[in-house]
Design an enzyme around this catalytic site. Structure first.
Site, PDB file in Angstrom:
ATOM      1  N   GLN A   1       3.824   7.706   1.990  1.00 25.99           N
ATOM      2  CA  GLN A   1       3.083   6.964   3.007  1.00 25.99           C
ATOM      3  C   GLN A   1       3.010   5.510   2.563  1.00 25.99           C
ATOM      4  O   GLN A   1       2.527   5.213   1.459  1.00 25.99           O
ATOM      5  CB  GLN A   1       1.666   7.544   3.139  1.00 25.99           C
ATOM      6  CG  GLN A   1       1.612   8.884   3.845  1.00 25.99           C
ATOM      7  CD  GLN A   1       1.874   8.745   5.327  1.00 25.99           C
ATOM      8  OE1 GLN A   1       0.990   8.429   6.083  1.00 25.99           O
ATOM      9  NE2 GLN A   1       3.102   9.003   5.758  1.00 25.99           N
TER      10      GLN A   1
ATOM     11  N   TRP B   1       0.802  -1.238   0.000  1.00 31.51           N
ATOM     12  CA  TRP B   1       0.000   0.000   0.000  1.00 31.51           C
ATOM     13  C   TRP B   1       0.835   1.289   0.000  1.00 31.51           C
ATOM     14  O   TRP B   1       1.781   1.422   0.768  1.00 31.51           O
ATOM     15  CB  TRP B   1      -0.891   0.016   1.239  1.00 31.51           C
ATOM     16  CG  TRP B   1      -1.549   1.343   1.462  1.00 31.51           C
ATOM     17  CD1 TRP B   1      -1.087   2.367   2.241  1.00 31.51           C
ATOM     18  CD2 TRP B   1      -2.758   1.804   0.871  1.00 31.51           C
ATOM     19  NE1 TRP B   1      -1.953   3.432   2.171  1.00 31.51           N
ATOM     20  CE2 TRP B   1      -2.986   3.109   1.337  1.00 31.51           C
ATOM     21  CE3 TRP B   1      -3.687   1.239  -0.030  1.00 31.51           C
ATOM     22  CZ2 TRP B   1      -4.098   3.867   0.966  1.00 31.51           C
ATOM     23  CZ3 TRP B   1      -4.800   1.992  -0.392  1.00 31.51           C
ATOM     24  CH2 TRP B   1      -4.997   3.285   0.097  1.00 31.51           C
ATOM     25  N   MET B   2       0.403   2.245  -0.828  1.00 27.15           N
ATOM     26  CA  MET B   2       1.020   3.580  -0.805  1.00 27.15           C
ATOM     27  C   MET B   2      -0.079   4.636  -0.833  1.00 27.15           C
ATOM     28  O   MET B   2      -1.072   4.476  -1.525  1.00 27.15           O
ATOM     29  CB  MET B   2       1.906   3.737  -2.045  1.00 27.15           C
ATOM     30  CG  MET B   2       2.454   5.147  -2.238  1.00 27.15           C
ATOM     31  SD  MET B   2       3.485   5.293  -3.720  1.00 27.15           S
ATOM     32  CE  MET B   2       2.242   5.494  -4.977  1.00 27.15           C
ATOM     33  N   ASN B   3       0.106   5.726  -0.062  1.00 27.49           N
ATOM     34  CA  ASN B   3      -0.714   6.926  -0.313  1.00 27.49           C
ATOM     35  C   ASN B   3       0.178   8.146  -0.477  1.00 27.49           C
ATOM     36  O   ASN B   3       1.073   8.076  -1.344  1.00 27.49           O
ATOM     37  CB  ASN B   3      -1.903   7.073   0.635  1.00 27.49           C
ATOM     38  CG  ASN B   3      -1.643   7.111   2.114  1.00 27.49           C
ATOM     39  OD1 ASN B   3      -1.294   6.105   2.707  1.00 27.49           O
ATOM     40  ND2 ASN B   3      -1.833   8.246   2.750  1.00 27.49           N
ATOM     41  N   ASP B   4      -0.004   9.208   0.242  1.00 30.14           N
ATOM     42  CA  ASP B   4       0.608  10.519  -0.076  1.00 30.14           C
ATOM     43  C   ASP B   4       2.108  10.514  -0.400  1.00 30.14           C
ATOM     44  O   ASP B   4       2.886   9.833   0.270  1.00 30.14           O
ATOM     45  CB  ASP B   4       0.504  11.459   1.142  1.00 30.14           C
ATOM     46  CG  ASP B   4      -0.843  11.488   1.777  1.00 30.14           C
ATOM     47  OD1 ASP B   4      -1.765  10.832   1.275  1.00 30.14           O
ATOM     48  OD2 ASP B   4      -0.969  12.166   2.803  1.00 30.14           O
TER      49      ASP B   4
ATOM     50  N   TRP C   1      -4.584   0.535   3.723  1.00 26.53           N
ATOM     51  CA  TRP C   1      -3.938   1.464   4.645  1.00 26.53           C
ATOM     52  C   TRP C   1      -3.734   0.785   6.001  1.00 26.53           C
ATOM     53  O   TRP C   1      -4.578   0.013   6.458  1.00 26.53           O
ATOM     54  CB  TRP C   1      -4.835   2.700   4.771  1.00 26.53           C
ATOM     55  CG  TRP C   1      -4.231   3.844   5.513  1.00 26.53           C
ATOM     56  CD1 TRP C   1      -3.390   4.788   5.010  1.00 26.53           C
ATOM     57  CD2 TRP C   1      -4.442   4.177   6.891  1.00 26.53           C
ATOM     58  NE1 TRP C   1      -3.062   5.692   5.988  1.00 26.53           N
ATOM     59  CE2 TRP C   1      -3.691   5.338   7.153  1.00 26.53           C
ATOM     60  CE3 TRP C   1      -5.173   3.612   7.931  1.00 26.53           C
ATOM     61  CZ2 TRP C   1      -3.668   5.956   8.396  1.00 26.53           C
ATOM     62  CZ3 TRP C   1      -5.140   4.220   9.184  1.00 26.53           C
ATOM     63  CH2 TRP C   1      -4.393   5.387   9.395  1.00 26.53           C
TER      64      TRP C   1
ATOM     65  N   GLU D   1      -5.783  18.827   4.762  1.00 25.59           N
ATOM     66  CA  GLU D   1      -4.649  17.924   4.922  1.00 25.59           C
ATOM     67  C   GLU D   1      -3.536  18.362   3.960  1.00 25.59           C
ATOM     68  O   GLU D   1      -3.796  19.079   2.994  1.00 25.59           O
ATOM     69  CB  GLU D   1      -5.059  16.478   4.569  1.00 25.59           C
ATOM     70  CG  GLU D   1      -6.170  15.935   5.450  1.00 25.59           C
ATOM     71  CD  GLU D   1      -6.534  14.475   5.172  1.00 25.59           C
ATOM     72  OE1 GLU D   1      -6.754  13.738   6.122  1.00 25.59           O
ATOM     73  OE2 GLU D   1      -6.587  14.086   3.999  1.00 25.59           O
TER      74      GLU D   1
ATOM     75  N   ASP E   1       0.662  16.884   8.919  1.00 25.73           N
ATOM     76  CA  ASP E   1       1.212  17.090   7.573  1.00 25.73           C
ATOM     77  C   ASP E   1       2.025  18.393   7.465  1.00 25.73           C
ATOM     78  O   ASP E   1       1.739  19.242   6.619  1.00 25.73           O
ATOM     79  CB  ASP E   1       0.085  17.056   6.514  1.00 25.73           C
ATOM     80  CG  ASP E   1      -0.793  15.813   6.633  1.00 25.73           C
ATOM     81  OD1 ASP E   1      -0.331  14.841   7.246  1.00 25.73           O
ATOM     82  OD2 ASP E   1      -1.915  15.824   6.105  1.00 25.73           O
TER      83      ASP E   1
ATOM     84  N   PHE F   1       3.016   9.673   9.889  1.00 25.45           N
ATOM     85  CA  PHE F   1       2.114  10.270   8.904  1.00 25.45           C
ATOM     86  C   PHE F   1       2.893  11.227   7.995  1.00 25.45           C
ATOM     87  O   PHE F   1       4.110  11.361   8.092  1.00 25.45           O
ATOM     88  CB  PHE F   1       0.974  11.001   9.626  1.00 25.45           C
ATOM     89  CG  PHE F   1      -0.223  10.119   9.908  1.00 25.45           C
ATOM     90  CD1 PHE F   1      -0.122   8.736   9.953  1.00 25.45           C
ATOM     91  CD2 PHE F   1      -1.482  10.687  10.119  1.00 25.45           C
ATOM     92  CE1 PHE F   1      -1.230   7.933  10.194  1.00 25.45           C
ATOM     93  CE2 PHE F   1      -2.599   9.891  10.363  1.00 25.45           C
ATOM     94  CZ  PHE F   1      -2.471   8.518  10.397  1.00 25.45           C
TER      95      PHE F   1
HETATM   96  C1  FRU Z   1      -3.869  12.340   3.474  1.00 23.24           C
HETATM   97  C2  FRU Z   1      -3.586  11.760   4.838  1.00 23.24           C
HETATM   98  C3  FRU Z   1      -2.756  12.710   5.671  1.00 23.24           C
HETATM   99  C4  FRU Z   1      -2.116  11.811   6.666  1.00 23.24           C
HETATM  100  C5  FRU Z   1      -1.858  10.565   5.850  1.00 23.24           C
HETATM  101  C6  FRU Z   1      -2.002   9.299   6.600  1.00 23.24           C
HETATM  102  O1  FRU Z   1      -4.139  11.385   2.500  1.00 23.24           O
HETATM  103  O2  FRU Z   1      -4.805  11.450   5.497  1.00 23.24           O
HETATM  104  O3  FRU Z   1      -3.494  13.765   6.239  1.00 23.24           O
HETATM  105  O4  FRU Z   1      -0.930  12.338   7.181  1.00 23.24           O
HETATM  106  O5  FRU Z   1      -2.800  10.590   4.782  1.00 23.24           O
HETATM  107  O6  FRU Z   1      -1.622   8.216   5.832  1.00 23.24           O
END
Ligand code: FRU
Length: 492
Positions: A60, A41-44, A68, A224, A172, A100
């Protein structure tokens, strides 16, 4: 014997790093020239920083699953923003919390005392244990440093450096050296506003102000991933504040907007209404690189949406980043706006496969490899329908109708993993005629830029077979010239 030779060839290619096995980065829907983690998994995007000839992308990351989970910072670097090298996980959760989103800076003057040119990450600790015990001060800001270009990290023993006792969403951080005040500035997302801080050493922070322009938070979702930087248009300096919203954006779910205004090192004042940076549903958590030479501002966003990000139909990894985009500040009768241009080295991975000076509509071309393509053309007129399709009858419709641009992915392939994914046709309002199109397709995504990057729309989709047919139609006397179809090479 044959097998021995094969094994030997494979091992020697591996050890000299010349080639990857053929099936590397070749699963169904795996982007070929966008950034994705090898697995999980990857996000930001996090800690975007340029140092010593390399762009560093932290992100992330949850290394145990494709949904997540307890957040880490993954790490990759690139010299050209297209070919990425993976590095070990940079930051792991610890007793203060999960890691985060945040940023990274280069401490040229050793203000923090970790060493000259230390790479310093400023991030949020999210502590679930506090949360389950009913405390609401679950998020605090912390720092860590690396003296080997982001490969190994040491967390500061005095962490956290900013705490709070009441805000649930307090995260953030984005930090930059502000030479006008000879100090560091931090912008931090906090519920329905941005909090601004200053520091001389990245360890002690002074709160300065809140930026809270929306009277009604119920209309915009949680703030965010914020960013603040100076840009110049002609001789005028303006400051741009980027803010991401987890939900309630124009086409639903998460998205990125920005304010243009003035900043004196303590207070940011927007001087015009905010704008959306991209109208598609798959452009989130966008922030820019710190320290890029010649004051360039380069942004990367996460190409997904919290509405359905955890359900998309991939199994090995989940989600991709947008291509890197260079931002410039421009101005029209509605005020300042940001243009986005795809990072300049794209040309180096293109091969032209078709070009036509004057296009007669309806125009049809089959047997194209539209899973890795850039399509560009000039345009004059008011109406255009572009359809990309495969032999299974799946298609993606891109349409211009007077001053509205739209994307319909309802028949684009697998859509049933989420009710929200394709329930609406996504639209983008335009305030001028469209003069040029740039459309970039990478198996499971499309990035559309109009009028030299003035308008932008980004979407993901999951066809059961690659799109190979292109159709361009118009019911008015619209004209297409200089059509180019380029193949984009795999960068993995
Ligand atoms: C945005 C967010 C950030 C947080 C991170 C957690 O996508 O919700 O606000 O730091 O992802 O993974």
């Amino acid at each position: 014997m044959k097998y021995l030779i094969l094994i030997f060839t494979f091992l020697s290619l591996q050890s000299f790093g010349q080639s990857k096995p053929e099936d590397y980065y070749n699963e169904t829907h795996r982007p070929q020239f966008h950034f994705t983690p090898e697995s999980k998994w990857m996000n930001d995007p996090n800690g975007l920083v340029y140092y010593n000839g390399k762009y560093h992308l932290f992100y992330q990351y949850y290394p145990e699953d494709i949904v997540w989970g307890p957040m880490h910072w993954g790490h990759a670097s690139s010299e050209d923003l297209y070919h990425w090298e993976h590095h070990p996980i940079a930051l792991y959760p610890d007793k203060l919390g999960n890691i985060f989103s945040g940023c990274a800076v280069i401490d040229e003057n050793n203000t923090a005392g970790f060493g000259k040119n230390a790479m310093i990450a400023i991030f949020t600790y999210h502590n679930d244990e506090l949360w389950t015990k009913g405390y609401r001060n679950t998020e605090s800001q912390a720092i860590a440093y690396s003296l080997d270009e982001g490969i190994t990290w040491t967390k500061y023993s005095g962490n956290p450096v900013i705490t709070n006792s009441s805000e649930k969403d307090f995260r953030d951080p984005n930090v930059f050296w502000n030479s006008e005040i000879n100090a560091w500035n931090m912008v931090l997302a906090s519920g329905d506003r941005v909090k601004i801080f200053t520091s001389e050493n990245l360890k002690e922070w002074k709160y300065k102000s809140d930026f809270k322009p929306d009277p009604d938070i119920s209309k915009v979702g949680t703030w965010e991933c914020v960013d603040l930087f100076k840009m110049t248009h002609k001789d005028t300096e303006k400051w741009v504040m980027i803010v991401n919203h987890d939900r309630l954006t124009p086409n639903g779910g998460s998205g990125t907007r920005y304010f243009v205004g003035d900043f004196d090192g303590e207070v940011f004042t927007n001087t015009q209404p905010s704008k959306w940076l991209d109208y598609g549903t798959d452009y989130y958590a966008g922030v820019t690189f710190y320290n890029v030479p010649n004051n360039k501002r380069i942004l990367i966003s996460w190409m997904s949406n919290w509405l359905y990000a955890q359900k998309t139909p991939t199994k090995v990894w989940r989600s991709a980043m947008t291509l890197a985009r260079e931002l410039t500040l421009d101005k029209d009768e509605n005020g300042y706006f940001l243009r986005q241009n795809i990072a300049e080295k794209l040309d180096e991975i293109l091969n032209n496969v078709y070009s036509k000076k004057e296009v007669v509509m309806p125009f049809k071309k089959n047997d194209l490899k539209l899973s890795q393509a850039e399509i560009t053309f000039n345009f004059k007129g008011e109406q255009l329908l572009m359809t990309l399709s495969n032999t299974k009858g799946e298609y993606l419709k891109i349409e211009l109708n007077d001053k509205t641009f739209s994307i319909d992915r309802s028949k684009s392939g697998i859509t049933d993993f989420s009710k929200e994914f394709a329930e609406n046709i996504q639209t983008m309002p335009l305030d001028e005629e469209v003069t040029d199109f740039q459309i970039i397709l990478d198996r499971a995504s499309v990035e559309i830029l109009l009028n030299n990057g003035k308008y932008s729309m980004t979407n993901i989709f999951f066809p059961n077979e690659e799109f190979s047919n292109l159709k361009l139609e118009s019911n008015s006397d619209s004209k297409i010239t200089n059509l180019m179809i380029n193949h984009v090479k795999k960068t993995w």
